[in-house]
Write a protein that holds these residues in place. Structure first.
Motif, PDB file in Angstrom:
ATOM      1  N   ILE A   1       0.871  -1.329   0.269  1.00 30.46           N
ATOM      2  CA  ILE A   1      -0.245  -0.272  -0.302  1.00 30.46           C
ATOM      3  C   ILE A   1       1.199   1.339  -0.349  1.00 30.46           C
ATOM      4  O   ILE A   1       0.966   1.822  -0.929  1.00 30.46           O
ATOM      5  CB  ILE A   1      -1.250  -0.074   1.253  1.00 30.46           C
ATOM      6  CG1 ILE A   1      -1.932  -0.871   0.956  1.00 30.46           C
ATOM      7  CG2 ILE A   1      -1.499   1.304   1.183  1.00 30.46           C
ATOM      8  CD1 ILE A   1      -2.755  -1.206   2.384  1.00 30.46           C
ATOM      9  N   ALA A   2       1.803   1.333   0.909  1.00 37.38           N
ATOM     10  CA  ALA A   2       2.859   2.102   0.766  1.00 37.38           C
ATOM     11  C   ALA A   2       3.253   3.048  -0.276  1.00 37.38           C
ATOM     12  O   ALA A   2       3.719   3.745  -1.031  1.00 37.38           O
ATOM     13  CB  ALA A   2       3.944   2.333   2.289  1.00 37.38           C
ATOM     14  N   LEU A   3       3.698   1.786  -1.281  1.00 33.85           N
ATOM     15  CA  LEU A   3       4.521   1.701  -1.996  1.00 33.85           C
ATOM     16  C   LEU A   3       3.805   2.534  -3.495  1.00 33.85           C
ATOM     17  O   LEU A   3       4.217   2.851  -4.620  1.00 33.85           O
ATOM     18  CB  LEU A   3       4.922   0.262  -2.979  1.00 33.85           C
ATOM     19  CG  LEU A   3       6.068   0.320  -4.074  1.00 33.85           C
ATOM     20  CD1 LEU A   3       6.982   0.911  -4.247  1.00 33.85           C
ATOM     21  CD2 LEU A   3       5.913  -0.962  -4.684  1.00 33.85           C
ATOM     22  N   ALA A   4       2.476   1.968  -2.973  1.00 33.62           N
ATOM     23  CA  ALA A   4       1.927   2.404  -4.585  1.00 33.62           C
ATOM     24  C   ALA A   4       1.229   3.650  -4.389  1.00 33.62           C
ATOM     25  O   ALA A   4       0.928   5.127  -5.150  1.00 33.62           O
ATOM     26  CB  ALA A   4       0.331   1.606  -3.871  1.00 33.62           C
ATOM     27  N   LEU A   5       1.575   4.052  -2.584  1.00 36.71           N
ATOM     28  CA  LEU A   5       0.889   5.685  -2.421  1.00 36.71           C
ATOM     29  C   LEU A   5       2.050   6.740  -2.639  1.00 36.71           C
ATOM     30  O   LEU A   5       1.701   7.576  -3.277  1.00 36.71           O
ATOM     31  CB  LEU A   5       0.330   5.452  -1.295  1.00 36.71           C
ATOM     32  CG  LEU A   5      -1.236   5.243  -0.583  1.00 36.71           C
ATOM     33  CD1 LEU A   5      -1.131   5.059   1.077  1.00 36.71           C
ATOM     34  CD2 LEU A   5      -1.522   5.806  -1.418  1.00 36.71           C
ATOM     35  N   PHE A   6       3.407   6.295  -2.011  1.00 40.57           N
ATOM     36  CA  PHE A   6       4.335   7.220  -2.322  1.00 40.57           C
ATOM     37  C   PHE A   6       5.159   7.211  -3.812  1.00 40.57           C
ATOM     38  O   PHE A   6       5.800   7.578  -4.167  1.00 40.57           O
ATOM     39  CB  PHE A   6       4.930   6.979  -1.048  1.00 40.57           C
ATOM     40  CG  PHE A   6       4.710   7.252   0.262  1.00 40.57           C
ATOM     41  CD1 PHE A   6       4.021   8.234   0.406  1.00 40.57           C
ATOM     42  CD2 PHE A   6       4.135   6.142   1.404  1.00 40.57           C
ATOM     43  CE1 PHE A   6       2.965   8.342   1.450  1.00 40.57           C
ATOM     44  CE2 PHE A   6       3.872   6.106   2.525  1.00 40.57           C
ATOM     45  CZ  PHE A   6       2.632   7.028   2.988  1.00 40.57           C
ATOM     46  N   SER A   7       4.305   6.248  -4.518  1.00 38.85           N
ATOM     47  CA  SER A   7       5.132   6.106  -5.858  1.00 38.85           C
ATOM     48  C   SER A   7       4.222   7.668  -6.291  1.00 38.85           C
ATOM     49  O   SER A   7       4.671   8.059  -7.646  1.00 38.85           O
ATOM     50  CB  SER A   7       4.905   4.827  -6.967  1.00 38.85           C
ATOM     51  OG  SER A   7       3.410   3.992  -6.912  1.00 38.85           O
ATOM     52  N   ARG A   8       3.248   7.499  -5.904  1.00 38.04           N
ATOM     53  CA  ARG A   8       2.530   8.997  -6.383  1.00 38.04           C
ATOM     54  C   ARG A   8       2.643   9.924  -5.843  1.00 38.04           C
ATOM     55  O   ARG A   8       2.283  11.365  -6.546  1.00 38.04           O
ATOM     56  CB  ARG A   8       0.629   8.617  -6.788  1.00 38.04           C
ATOM     57  CG  ARG A   8       0.317   7.432  -7.446  1.00 38.04           C
ATOM     58  CD  ARG A   8      -0.548   6.664  -7.755  1.00 38.04           C
ATOM     59  NE  ARG A   8      -1.691   6.135  -6.577  1.00 38.04           N
ATOM     60  CZ  ARG A   8      -2.090   6.198  -6.093  1.00 38.04           C
ATOM     61  NH1 ARG A   8      -3.786   6.813  -7.318  1.00 38.04           N
ATOM     62  NH2 ARG A   8      -3.017   5.754  -4.729  1.00 38.04           N
ATOM     63  N   HIS A   9       2.718  10.306  -4.740  1.00 38.67           N
ATOM     64  CA  HIS A   9       3.102  10.776  -3.627  1.00 38.67           C
ATOM     65  C   HIS A   9       4.669  11.384  -2.739  1.00 38.67           C
ATOM     66  O   HIS A   9       4.581  10.333  -2.544  1.00 38.67           O
ATOM     67  CB  HIS A   9       2.191  11.342  -2.704  1.00 38.67           C
ATOM     68  CG  HIS A   9      -0.124  11.095  -3.353  1.00 38.67           C
ATOM     69  ND1 HIS A   9      -0.149  12.612  -4.029  1.00 38.67           N
ATOM     70  CD2 HIS A   9      -0.505  10.145  -3.544  1.00 38.67           C
ATOM     71  CE1 HIS A   9      -1.276  11.706  -4.943  1.00 38.67           C
ATOM     72  NE2 HIS A   9      -1.241  10.869  -4.244  1.00 38.67           N
ATOM     73  N   SER A  10       5.085  12.340  -3.228  1.00 37.15           N
ATOM     74  CA  SER A  10       6.252  12.305  -2.606  1.00 37.15           C
ATOM     75  C   SER A  10       5.991  13.227  -1.224  1.00 37.15           C
ATOM     76  O   SER A  10       5.157  13.093  -0.740  1.00 37.15           O
ATOM     77  CB  SER A  10       6.912  13.876  -3.246  1.00 37.15           C
ATOM     78  OG  SER A  10       7.173  13.784  -4.059  1.00 37.15           O
ATOM     79  N   PRO A  11       6.642  12.316  -0.236  1.00 35.42           N
ATOM     80  CA  PRO A  11       6.635  12.028   1.211  1.00 35.42           C
ATOM     81  C   PRO A  11       6.893  13.452   2.343  1.00 35.42           C
ATOM     82  O   PRO A  11       7.545  14.020   2.301  1.00 35.42           O
ATOM     83  CB  PRO A  11       6.908  11.018   2.037  1.00 35.42           C
ATOM     84  CG  PRO A  11       8.849  11.155   0.591  1.00 35.42           C
ATOM     85  CD  PRO A  11       7.990  11.237  -0.413  1.00 35.42           C
ATOM     86  N   VAL A  12       5.333  14.253   1.158  1.00 30.84           N
ATOM     87  CA  VAL A  12       5.513  16.167   1.412  1.00 30.84           C
ATOM     88  C   VAL A  12       4.492  16.182   2.510  1.00 30.84           C
ATOM     89  O   VAL A  12       3.777  16.045   1.849  1.00 30.84           O
ATOM     90  CB  VAL A  12       6.298  16.445   1.384  1.00 30.84           C
ATOM     91  CG1 VAL A  12       6.791  17.981   1.048  1.00 30.84           C
ATOM     92  CG2 VAL A  12       7.079  16.357   0.059  1.00 30.84           C
ATOM     93  N   ASP A  13       4.333  17.004   3.620  1.00 33.91           N
ATOM     94  CA  ASP A  13       3.274  18.010   3.969  1.00 33.91           C
ATOM     95  C   ASP A  13       2.736  18.659   3.430  1.00 33.91           C
ATOM     96  O   ASP A  13       3.314  20.190   2.784  1.00 33.91           O
ATOM     97  CB  ASP A  13       3.689  17.882   5.001  1.00 33.91           C
ATOM     98  CG  ASP A  13       3.309  16.822   6.052  1.00 33.91           C
ATOM     99  OD1 ASP A  13       2.713  15.597   5.335  1.00 33.91           O
ATOM    100  OD2 ASP A  13       3.965  16.469   7.540  1.00 33.91           O
ATOM    101  N   ALA A  14       1.548  18.816   3.244  1.00 37.16           N
ATOM    102  CA  ALA A  14       1.023  20.081   2.571  1.00 37.16           C
ATOM    103  C   ALA A  14       1.258  21.153   3.758  1.00 37.16           C
ATOM    104  O   ALA A  14       1.848  20.734   4.751  1.00 37.16           O
ATOM    105  CB  ALA A  14      -0.626  20.326   2.607  1.00 37.16           C
ATOM    106  N   PRO A  15       1.024  22.673   3.153  1.00 33.85           N
ATOM    107  CA  PRO A  15       1.426  23.686   4.101  1.00 33.85           C
ATOM    108  C   PRO A  15       0.539  24.040   5.245  1.00 33.85           C
ATOM    109  O   PRO A  15      -0.759  23.829   5.562  1.00 33.85           O
ATOM    110  CB  PRO A  15       0.653  24.709   2.802  1.00 33.85           C
ATOM    111  CG  PRO A  15       1.725  24.020   2.322  1.00 33.85           C
ATOM    112  CD  PRO A  15       0.630  22.765   2.058  1.00 33.85           C
ATOM    113  N   GLN A  16       1.208  24.034   6.462  1.00 36.93           N
ATOM    114  CA  GLN A  16       0.658  24.015   7.364  1.00 36.93           C
ATOM    115  C   GLN A  16       0.639  25.563   8.651  1.00 36.93           C
ATOM    116  O   GLN A  16       1.090  26.017   8.562  1.00 36.93           O
ATOM    117  CB  GLN A  16       1.559  23.097   8.543  1.00 36.93           C
ATOM    118  CG  GLN A  16       1.231  22.403   8.584  1.00 36.93           C
ATOM    119  CD  GLN A  16       1.877  21.041   9.558  1.00 36.93           C
ATOM    120  OE1 GLN A  16       2.591  21.177  10.472  1.00 36.93           O
ATOM    121  NE2 GLN A  16       2.785  19.545   8.831  1.00 36.93           N
TER     122      GLN A  16
END
Length: 275
Positions: free
Chosen positions: A181-196
């Motif tokens: 699941i993690a591979l599928a998610l983070f192959s599409r999204h870089s592990p970066v948070d939205a502005p807080q």
């Protein structure tokens, strides 16, 4: 429950609290409806509070008129501290309010997710880390991963997946599912948070900037109480303290949610106790 009622009538509050807490723990193990478990924990907490009040009242009665205020305060506080120590020695009596809080925020987070309030759900999910002893750790981090993903905070989501993958007693099959699941998610999204949103730490003398998701200040160590209505950290002065359970809720959240009763113990909100 008949035994609980008998203990209550006999003013044996600690015994009734112990039975209620044990019932709640057994129901958790059997995966009973969480709302029912929360209500039982609240009843147990009320019994402990009643016991402490009786000890307090008895201590005040024993204080002679010749003693000064300082002596009276010292004796009363010593009695209450002793009561806390004796209660915490029994695991079932350690802190029923914490059990009630854990279930409350667990249900609140899921409700916020279903209502697509992902920012609020993430804040509540992160608050659940404080309750790993009361809840299933895997469920806690699964909620954090889910809420963070929908809130587009992929770094926090990634951290939650790492925790899930490295959790003790996780089978190889389950671990591989998390990795997939993690591979599928983070192959599409870089592990970066939205502005807080950032705000200054409310503690006097601390100039640190803290995130909207923080539950404490990493610089000065200040702990931010949770809003019982929203799960958010309370960093404002305008909040309400429930006269019955002593938990806090931000006034703006009570208004936003149109709440007339405490979300935790369901006591009527009394305007005169607003802070």
């Amino acid at each position: 429950m008949e035994a609980v009622e008998l203990y209550r009538k006999a003013n044996k509050n600690t015994e009734s609290a112990r039975l209620l807490a044990e019932i709640a723990q057994k129901l958790q193990e059997k995966r009973a409806p969480p709302l029912m478990i929360k209500k039982i924990y609240v009843l147990a907490a009320f019994e402990i509070d009643s016991y402490k009040q009786r000890v307090f009242d008895a201590s005040m009665t024993q204080i002679t008129s010749g003693g000064n205020t300082a002596d009276a305060t010292a004796k009363t506080l010593n009695s209450l501290i002793t009561t806390d120590i004796n209660s915490s020695a029994d695991k079932a009596l350690s802190n029923p309010w914490k059990g009630a809080e854990a279930i409350h925020y667990y249900l609140l987070c899921q409700r916020q997710l279903y209502q697509k309030e992902y920012n609020r759900a993430m804040k509540t999910a992160i608050r659940l880390i404080e309750y790993e002893k009361e809840l299933d750790t895997r469920e806690v981090y699964s909620l954090i991963a889910l809420a963070s993903y929908y809130n587009k905070c992929y770094k926090e989501c990634s951290k939650a997946f790492v925790k899930l993958e490295r959790m003790p007693n996780t089978t190889k099959e389950v671990r591989e599912k998390f990795e997939s699941i993690a591979l599928a998610l983070f192959s599409r999204h870089s592990p970066v948070d939205a502005p807080q949103v950032k705000f200054p730490c409310p503690k006097k003398g601390c100039d640190a900037q803290v995130s909207e998701y923080d539950t404490n200040c990493q610089r000065c160590g200040s702990f931010y109480s949770a809003c019982i209505a929203s799960g958010q950290s309370i960093v404002v002065k305008e909040y309400y303290t429930c006269k019955t359970c002593k938990h806090k809720a931000m006034l703006k959240e009570l208004d936003y949610l149109s709440l007339k009763h405490c979300p935790l113990c369901h006591a009527v909100v009394q305007p005169q106790t607003k802070s």
